[in-house]
Structure formats: C-alpha cells, structure tokens
Design a protein around this motif. Sequence first.
Motif, short mmCIF file in Angstrom:
data_model
loop_
_atom_site.label_atom_id
_atom_site.label_comp_id
_atom_site.label_asym_id
_atom_site.label_seq_id
_atom_site.Cartn_x
_atom_site.Cartn_y
_atom_site.Cartn_z
N ALA A 226 0.83 -1.21 0.00
CA ALA A 226 0.00 0.00 0.00
C ALA A 226 0.86 1.25 0.00
N SER A 227 2.03 1.17 0.66
CA SER A 227 2.93 2.31 0.75
C SER A 227 4.26 1.83 1.31
N GLU A 228 5.26 2.69 1.26
CA GLU A 228 6.55 2.36 1.83
C GLU A 228 6.43 2.10 3.33
N GLU A 229 5.63 2.93 3.99
CA GLU A 229 5.42 2.77 5.44
C GLU A 229 4.73 1.44 5.74
N ALA A 230 3.75 1.07 4.93
CA ALA A 230 3.03 -0.19 5.14
C ALA A 230 3.98 -1.38 4.96
N TYR A 231 4.86 -1.28 3.97
CA TYR A 231 5.81 -2.38 3.76
C TYR A 231 6.69 -2.57 4.99
N PHE A 232 7.25 -1.49 5.52
CA PHE A 232 8.18 -1.63 6.65
C PHE A 232 7.44 -2.01 7.94
#
Length: 303
Positions: free
Chosen positions: A166-172
């Motif tokens: 969904a986003s870079e933040e969601a991935y991490f």
Amino acid sequence: MSNGRRLSRRQSYVINKYILCALVLFAICGTIFCMIVNARENSLEKKMVLLEQDLSAATQATDSAVAKTAEEIKVYRDKNFAVQPGVPAGTDEPTDDEKVVYLTFDDGPSENTKRIIDILAEYDAKATFFITGSNEECRPYIKEAYEAGHTIGLHTYTHDYAGVYASEEAYFDDLEKVGEVAKEQIGYVPCFIRFPGGSSNMISAEYSSGLMTRLVEAVQEKGYQYYDWNLDSGDAAGCGKEEIEQNSTTEELNHVMLLCHDTQAKDATVEALPYILKYYTERGYKFEGIDRSSITAHHGVQN
C-alpha cells in the motif's frame, strides 16, 4: 630275600622322593606361573582402565571443542546475519568458480518445514527459510531450522499484497512484524529479506506506483539485503513432483539461487527435494545457506 625287600623299599623311597620333589617343583612352578599370569592380567586391566580414562578424557575434550565451535558459529551468525545499517551484504557478481546451490523456501513455517529440515539433515545440506507470520503453532520450526545451521530470512508477515504494498510505510510495518517473529525464535532480526513476488513484481504497481524502485534502495539503507532467484522450481504455480525436479535442476549456473516454498500445500516440493539434492551433489555442488557473501540474484525492478 630280606636284602631284596630292603632294596625294593629303598628304590620305592627314592622313587617316592623324586615324585614328591617333582610335585613340589610342579607346585612351585604352577604358583609362579599363576603369579605371572595374574600380574599380566592386573597389568592389562590397569592398562585398560588407563585407556578408558584417556578415551573418556579425549571424548570430553572433543565434545567440548565441538560445543565451543558451535557456540562460535552461533555468535558469528547472531552478529553478522543481523540487521546492521551501513554494513553491505550480497553480490550480483560472484568472483569464484565454486559450485553452490542456495535452496530457499518461502511462505513457511508449516509442517512441511519440519519435513524439509529432516531431509536436508540426511544430506548434510543447508538452506534458507524466508519466513512469514503465518501458522503460529509451527513457529518453533524456525528455531529448529536455525539450530540445525540453516539461514533464517524475512519474507512478509501477512503476504497480503494490498496491505504490504500500500505504501513504503506499510511495507516496513509488515517487515518489522515478521522481524519480531524471527527475533522471538532465534534472538535477532535477520538482514536477509525477500520481497513478496520478488523485486520485479508488478502487482505492487496496482497499489503504489514506483514503490519497488523506492523499496530496493530503502531496505538496503536500513541494513537489509533483498534476494531474488535465478531458478524457479515452479511449485508456486502448482507444478507436480516431476515438473519441480526438472525446473529445479541445471548445469548452466555455478551459483544457483533456487526458489521453492514450504507451505502446508507444497507436498510435491518435499517429495522432489531428495532428487534435487542428489542431482547437484553428484555434480559437485554444495548446498549452503545465504550469508553476507552470497549471490543476491537481483531481478530488474519494473515498478
């Protein structure tokens, strides 16, 4: 007649005397012989005791050395395989001609993880398990794999593409969760990761344009290294045992990064594994777990 009897008695006396002397001598010799035999037996027994003591001491020393080596290996792995920002890992261009197979298993743990660990032990082969957060009851197999000398890597906690990408933040957020699962089992967060679908996946573009281009840089900045593959077993596509065997074997690569899966549904992968191990072993390949010097087999990023 009287003289004859006296002579006979004297002869008997002499004979008896010699017989007695012979018996005494025999007894003395027998005693000496027994003493010698007993002495030798006692000496042999002492030597056996000393030998057993030496053997026991040597065994203890060997066990101690093995335990020390195992502990040193563990310390090395804990220190060098953990996330370390600024410390590089992996290469796309190995310089040696050594023939190595990196067996990798995604999406576990499951009961098949245990079966795979047991088969690998029969061949003294090492592999890498890119774990997820699924099947909490099977998480002890992560620790079992680690203690058997295999490498533990991170895949994804949920394997939900819509959520993960969904986003870079969601991935991490997802990566940190699966990192905690690993830490609970092996004591540290590994630096080795594999993106769901690989770095070349296009499904991420459905949720965030350009996300993979950003992630391949961001993960390395945070101390991780991502690993794709240069040979695909086809088990994710539902291939059967014989197809997996055919897809998984080659002589064209010296450094093989083989993609497999160890979910509960991948019985065919487990069944094909002995053939794969025999095939490469007979051709002079070694089976190793991923470490910081291993080939990354990076794909071309498409999003």
